[in-house]
Design an enzyme around this catalytic site. Sequence first.
Site, PDB file in Angstrom:
ATOM      1  N   LYS A  53       0.807  -1.179  -0.060  1.00  0.00           N
ATOM      2  CA  LYS A  53       0.016   0.102   0.023  1.00  0.00           C
ATOM      3  C   LYS A  53       0.848   1.364  -0.040  1.00  0.00           C
ATOM      4  O   LYS A  53       0.521   2.238  -0.871  1.00  0.00           O
ATOM      5  CB  LYS A  53      -0.910  -0.072   0.974  1.00  0.00           C
ATOM      6  N   GLN A  97      -4.164  -1.866   9.280  1.00  0.00           N
ATOM      7  CA  GLN A  97      -4.123  -3.438   8.966  1.00  0.00           C
ATOM      8  C   GLN A  97      -4.783  -4.167   9.714  1.00  0.00           C
ATOM      9  O   GLN A  97      -4.692  -4.344  10.961  1.00  0.00           O
ATOM     10  CB  GLN A  97      -2.666  -3.484   8.494  1.00  0.00           C
ATOM     11  N   ASP A 120     -10.472   3.345   3.821  1.00  0.00           N
ATOM     12  CA  ASP A 120     -10.797   1.957   3.822  1.00  0.00           C
ATOM     13  C   ASP A 120     -11.927   1.339   4.318  1.00  0.00           C
ATOM     14  O   ASP A 120     -12.018   0.225   4.153  1.00  0.00           O
ATOM     15  CB  ASP A 120      -9.540   1.262   4.772  1.00  0.00           C
TER      16      ASP A 120
END
Length: 282
Positions: A53, A97, A120
Site C-alpha cells: 500500500k 491493517q 478503507d
Amino acid sequence: MAIILDGKSLAKNTESALSERVGRFKEKTGRAPQLATILVGDDPSSATYVKMKGNACARVGMLSVRIEMGKDTTTEQLVGKINALNADPLIDGILLQHPVPRQIDERAAFEAISIDKDVDGVTCLGFGLMSMGVDVYGSATPAGIMRLFDHYNIEIEGKHAVVVGRSPILGKPMAMMLLNRNATVTTCHSKTRNLSELIRQADIVVGALGKPEFIQSDWIKDGAVIIDAGYHPGGIGDIDLKAASLKASAYTPVPGGVGPMTISTLILQTMEAAEKSAGIKS
Ligand code: NAP
C-alpha cells in the site's frame, strides 16, 4: 470466450490518472496527499500488505507514513495513535491493517478512525451510510470489485448475486453495494444450507470465504459472472477457477483480479479525501 476482469490492468490505468491528479493537487495546495498506515504486531503477511500500500502511494506521488506498533500494544495505545492521526491536518486517510493482535479490541480501534479519513471503509458509520446509499468511502475490496463491474459494463440490476462470506470488510459490504445497485442478493456463510444449490441460481457469484478452491465449477451456472476475492499460497482463490472460468461469461483471475483493485481503491479514496479536505472538486 469469457471476459477476463483484469484488475491489474485497471489498477495500472487508475494509477496513471491518479499521478496526474496528485500533480494538480500539489500545485494547488503545495503538499501531497498523505495516507497513514498502521501495522500492529509482527504478522509477515500484514507487513507485506502494508508495504504494498505504501509502494502504491509512492508510485502515484502520494506520501505515506508507516506507523509500526509492537505486538503488546493495548487498545488504548492504538486508539490514542489513531486520535492523533485524526487531528493531524497533513494526514488525509488512515489504514489500520487487519488483523491486529488478539488483546486489542479491533472494532473499537476501527471506530476511532474519523469518518473523513476512513478511506478503507471500515467504520460502522461508514458502513451504515454506504448501506443507505450515501456517498462515502466504501470498504476497499468490495468497492474495488464494484469498480471492476463498472469498468467492464457488467450488468447488475435485476441479477441474482450470491455472495459467499459475510465478513465486515468484504462479504457484508459487498452484499450491500450489490443491493444498492438493484441486484437481488443472497448472502451465504458457514451456517448456510445447500450452498451449492444457491450458487447454481446465481448470475453473479462472489467467493469471499477464505477457503482454497472451495466453490466447485459444477455449482456455477453457464454464463455467470465470477468474482474470486480469495487468495491462497500457490496463487489460487476461493473458486476452482480453472474449470469454472470455462462456464463463466466473465471472471476475475487470481492473482491479478480483485487484489490490485483493493489497493487501487484505497489510494483513490485517499486522493478523494485529500481533495475534499482541501475543498477541491475532482
Ligand atoms: P473472514 O473474515 O474469515 O470471513 C470468511 C467468511 O466466509 C465468513 O463470513 C464465514 O462465515 C464464511 N465461510 C467460511 N466457511 C464457509 C463455508 N464453508 N461456506 C460458506 N461460507 C463460509 O474472511 P475475509 O477477511 O472476508 O476474507 C475472505 C477471503 O478474501 C480470504 O481468502 C481473504 O484472503 C480474501 N481477501 C482478499 C482481499 C484482497 O484484496 N484480494 C481482501 C480481503 C480478503 P461465518 O460468518 O459464518 O463465520
